[in-house]
Motif scaffolding. Structure first.
Motif, short mmCIF file in Angstrom:
data_model
loop_
_atom_site.label_atom_id
_atom_site.label_comp_id
_atom_site.label_asym_id
_atom_site.label_seq_id
_atom_site.Cartn_x
_atom_site.Cartn_y
_atom_site.Cartn_z
N THR A 58 -24.35 31.85 48.54
CA THR A 58 -23.08 32.95 48.53
C THR A 58 -22.12 32.62 49.36
N SER A 59 -20.87 32.91 49.08
CA SER A 59 -19.79 32.57 49.71
C SER A 59 -18.64 33.16 49.25
N ALA A 60 -17.43 33.76 50.19
CA ALA A 60 -16.38 34.52 49.87
C ALA A 60 -15.37 33.57 49.18
N PHE B 84 -27.26 34.28 52.47
CA PHE B 84 -26.13 34.97 52.67
C PHE B 84 -25.72 34.61 54.32
N GLY B 85 -24.65 34.45 54.63
CA GLY B 85 -24.19 33.90 55.95
C GLY B 85 -23.90 35.24 56.67
N HIS C 81 -18.58 33.50 59.76
CA HIS C 81 -17.36 33.27 58.89
C HIS C 81 -18.05 32.42 57.57
N GLY C 82 -19.37 32.62 57.27
CA GLY C 82 -20.13 32.19 56.20
C GLY C 82 -21.18 30.90 56.70
N ILE D 4 -17.42 37.46 44.96
CA ILE D 4 -17.07 38.75 44.55
C ILE D 4 -15.72 38.72 45.08
N ASN E 40 -10.10 39.99 51.09
CA ASN E 40 -11.61 39.27 50.86
C ASN E 40 -12.30 39.30 52.24
N VAL F 261 -21.23 41.22 55.10
CA VAL F 261 -22.29 41.05 54.46
C VAL F 261 -23.28 41.95 53.78
N ALA G 244 -22.01 42.72 50.83
CA ALA G 244 -22.09 41.62 49.72
C ALA G 244 -23.44 41.53 49.22
C1 LIG Z 1 -18.59 38.21 56.67
S1 LIG Z 1 -18.93 36.94 55.36
C2 LIG Z 1 -18.18 35.45 55.71
C3 LIG Z 1 -17.29 35.43 54.67
C4 LIG Z 1 -16.74 33.93 54.80
N1 LIG Z 1 -15.41 33.61 54.89
C5 LIG Z 1 -17.35 33.10 53.45
O1 LIG Z 1 -16.78 32.21 53.00
O2 LIG Z 1 -18.37 33.45 53.19
C6 LIG Z 1 -20.51 36.82 55.54
C7 LIG Z 1 -21.28 36.57 54.19
O3 LIG Z 1 -21.11 37.51 53.45
C8 LIG Z 1 -21.28 37.07 52.08
N2 LIG Z 1 -19.96 37.57 51.43
C9 LIG Z 1 -18.90 38.04 52.16
N3 LIG Z 1 -17.93 38.03 51.17
C10 LIG Z 1 -18.21 37.72 49.90
C11 LIG Z 1 -17.78 37.61 48.59
N4 LIG Z 1 -16.64 38.28 48.56
N5 LIG Z 1 -18.36 37.18 47.63
C12 LIG Z 1 -19.81 36.65 48.00
N6 LIG Z 1 -20.32 36.76 49.03
C13 LIG Z 1 -19.75 37.22 50.12
C14 LIG Z 1 -21.57 35.68 52.31
O4 LIG Z 1 -22.86 35.43 52.14
C15 LIG Z 1 -20.96 35.32 53.51
O5 LIG Z 1 -21.62 34.21 54.17
#
Ligand SMILES: C[S@@+](CC[C@H](N)C(=O)[O-])C[C@H]1O[C@@H](n2cnc3c(N)ncnc32)[C@H](O)[C@@H]1O
Length: 193
Positions: free
Chosen positions: A110-112, A139-140, A143-144, A160, A167, A171, A174
């Motif tokens: 998964t990634s943002a 899931f990360g 920053h992912g 998502i 955005n 986590v 998410a």
């Molecule tokens: C704080 S977020 C990191 C955001 C990071 N910029 C990225 O590209 O994933 C940590 C984790 O939450 C999940 N996550 C956060 N926002 C998301 C989104 N809009 N869509 C899908 N997963 C998300 C992903 O697993 C991500 O690695």
């Protein structure tokens, strides 16, 4: 239906500058993701951290809610926390699933961030319904997930997105949204809110 596990990865993840880092385990992530995992029927939740000194922190949470004082006060909390397993690396989580299921899990990340070859939730839900191979949803933190994790995935879910340009989901949010999109039971009642 595939047997599904999730993992919260504390390494390898990236920081704001894109450098590979290791993040710290947090109590809130352990609790909230365990509760989502239990709600949506996952078989296990791996907390992946190469920092061995943090493993007893997670184990203390598990022990408190599964066999300690917390078990009697909130037994349903223990039921969710019982899904938590702590391991050193994504490869260790894969090996544990392989040993338990007799098959290597599909890796779904998964990634943002948007990008090429993203899989829609509908497609992935269909694969999970039809599949017999176990699946590990990653899931990360920070920053992912780092590119070297993203690159080895069998599928990368689309990000998502809400109607705004903000955005920055946590986590925990998410995970809950992802699991709901993949496993929600459709309500037959079209009740207006
Ligand atoms: C704080 S977020 C990191 C955001 C990071 N910029 C990225 O590209 O994933 C940590 C984790 O939450 C999940 N996550 C956060 N926002 C998301 C989104 N809009 N869509 C899908 N997963 C998300 C992903 O697993 C991500 O690695």
């Amino acid at each position: 239906m595939s047997t599904v596990y999730c993992a919260l990865v504390h390494h390898p993840v990236v920081d704001r500058q894109g450098e590979e880092v290791t993040t710290s385990v947090t109590n809130l992530d352990v609790h909230d993701i365990a509760r989502s995992a239990r709600t949506y029927g996952l078989k296990g939740y791996f907390v992946v951290s190469p920092i061995e000194a943090q493993h007893p922190v997670v184990q203390r949470i598990v022990d408190h809610w599964c066999s300690g004082a917390g078990r009697h006060r909130f037994p349903e909390r223990g039921e969710a926390i019982a899904l938590v397993r702590v391991c050193l690396s994504v490869d260790d989580a894969i090996a544990e699933i392989q040993a338990e299921e007799g098959k290597t899990p599909r890796l779904v990340v998964t990634s943002a961030k948007a990008g090429p070859n993203r899989t829609s939730y509908a497609e992935e839900a269909e694969l999970l319904r039809a599949g017999s191979q176990p699946t590990l949803l990653l899931f990360g933190t920070g920053h992912g997930l780092s590119d070297r994790v993203l690159k080895r995935a069998d599928a990368c879910l689309e990000p998502i997105q809400g109607p705004s340009n903000f955005n920055h989901l946590s986590v925990r949010a998410a995970v809950a949204i992802t699991l709901d999109r993949l496993f929600a039971v459709k309500s037959s009642a079209n009740s207006p809110i």
